[in-house]
Design a protein around this motif. Sequence first.
Motif, short mmCIF file in Angstrom:
data_model
loop_
_atom_site.label_atom_id
_atom_site.label_comp_id
_atom_site.label_asym_id
_atom_site.label_seq_id
_atom_site.Cartn_x
_atom_site.Cartn_y
_atom_site.Cartn_z
N ALA A 233 0.82 -1.21 0.00
CA ALA A 233 0.00 0.00 0.00
C ALA A 233 0.85 1.26 0.00
O ALA A 233 0.55 2.23 -0.70
CB ALA A 233 -0.92 -0.01 1.22
N VAL A 234 1.94 1.23 0.77
CA VAL A 234 2.82 2.41 0.86
C VAL A 234 3.63 2.57 -0.42
O VAL A 234 3.84 3.70 -0.90
CB VAL A 234 3.75 2.26 2.08
N ALA A 249 -1.84 6.95 4.01
CA ALA A 249 -1.07 8.19 4.19
C ALA A 249 -0.52 8.29 5.61
O ALA A 249 0.62 8.73 5.82
CB ALA A 249 -1.96 9.40 3.87
N HIS A 250 -1.33 7.89 6.59
CA HIS A 250 -0.87 7.94 7.98
C HIS A 250 0.26 6.92 8.23
O HIS A 250 1.25 7.23 8.90
CB HIS A 250 -2.03 7.66 8.93
N CYS A 271 0.88 2.16 14.51
CA CYS A 271 -0.08 2.05 13.40
C CYS A 271 -0.98 0.83 13.56
O CYS A 271 -1.58 0.37 12.57
CB CYS A 271 0.66 1.97 12.07
N GLY A 272 -1.06 0.31 14.78
CA GLY A 272 -1.91 -0.84 15.00
C GLY A 272 -3.37 -0.60 14.68
O GLY A 272 -4.05 -1.45 14.10
N ASP A 273 -3.86 0.59 15.03
CA ASP A 273 -5.26 0.91 14.74
C ASP A 273 -5.51 1.02 13.24
O ASP A 273 -6.61 0.73 12.76
CB ASP A 273 -5.65 2.22 15.43
N ASP A 274 -4.50 1.45 12.50
CA ASP A 274 -4.66 1.63 11.05
C ASP A 274 -4.92 0.30 10.35
O ASP A 274 -5.67 0.25 9.36
CB ASP A 274 -3.41 2.28 10.45
N VAL A 275 -4.26 -0.76 10.81
CA VAL A 275 -4.41 -2.06 10.14
C VAL A 275 -5.39 -2.97 10.87
O VAL A 275 -5.50 -4.15 10.53
CB VAL A 275 -3.04 -2.76 10.01
#
Length: 468
Positions: A233-234, A249-250, A271-275
């Motif tokens: 994704a990045v 983006a975050h 970034c645990g919440d992001d994934v």
Amino acid sequence: MIRRFLRDRAASAVGGGMLAGWALTLAVYRPGFAMYDTLMQYRQVLSGRFDDWHPPAMARLWQALAPFGGGQAPLFVAQVTLYWLGFALLALPLARAGRVRAALALGVIAILPPFLGWQVVVLKDAQMTAALLAAVGLIGGAGLAGRRPGGAEWLGAAALLLYAVLVRANAVFAVAPLVAMLLPLGWRWRTALALGGIAATIALSPLVNHRLLGASDSGVTRTQPIYDLAAIAVRAPGAATGLPPPVVAHIRARGCVKPYFWDPLSDSGPCGDDVAPLAHMPMARLDLLWVQAIAAHPLAYAAHRLAHLNSTDRWLVPWRWPGAAPTIRSERNDLALRSPGAIARALQRFGGYVVETPIGWPFVWIGLALAGLVALDGEAVLARALFVSALAGEASFAAVSIASDLRYHLWMMIAAAIGLAVGWPAFDRRRLCIGLALVAFACIPAIVARIALPLPPQTYAGMLDWAD
């Protein structure tokens, strides 16, 4: 008669040296070092509730050894004993055959700080290495003695190999080729056996862990897809990875996709919440998304995996790349898991210096294993099996790896070293010298990188936030 007498004396001396090495290791390093993973596993042993984040086979063994003492000591004794037993079973027939230098070389390999320094830490990696060494000693030692292994030796080796594949998730990529190469089969049968063994182990391990050993599903199998999907994704904006653009983006802004490890993407990471949507997705759907993303963006995936492979094999990395130095003391805990004494800590500190040399660089041992395999020019079943096992196991890191700790490469490095020692008479010297020269050449950019690149943080928290 005189030659036989001298060989018997040499074998006695080698056996005594191996016995002394075992006894000194137990005496100096008792009760073994306990790291974070050790603590988590011991809590499961005490509670009787297991999950598969840490190998339930190791926890069950620890539970079975509890009558012999509390804390990490029983497992420490077991893994140190198997470690030295494996070396002894290989060194003794070499000495009896007049190959005293090779037998002594095995003793040197056994005490190398990057090897012994990690072998005295009670972890699944050391458990796997000890089991494999003892199994190789049982089968390979018989071959070096000029005889076929007996039924009891095969049975003992089979039990040790089974434990090895259960105690380390990617051990099968080294174990199945090792078994295939030790059996008197043609190359087609060996390939089929290795591939079949890998496939069967991957399919059956969850059943063994969950139903037979009673471990709950911790979600550990999601870590690899999450790590790779976030990286794709990045690296490939707009890729269908299950992560919306603001989240990507975050993740990119926080630098959460790191070649060193996946941890910034874990539940407790930045970034645990992001994934989290990926972490709670049905496994079949997550695997499908993973495969589709790789197929759609192979270059992004390859760039990510190569960056991680470089990190874990410690090629173009800074000096003091974390995760290499053997631990100096046990993790602070309330479980009464103590640290070894001052002599052990001093030896571990010395090991911390040694791992910064080529002896502690996995890519060097990969090169040595490849050079040894190509240079073999005669009947050397054990050396060839060890080289193939080391290289096949390392090849799996190109696709199945999420962290860069040196201990993950312990078996490969030791297998390569033993292969060089036992296979020495069968090497074509010219091909071997060319291979060694290429390994030395590969060290040049590694040395330049260690001089030129900035020093990384030396703490876990620092690595989480480091912009690498």
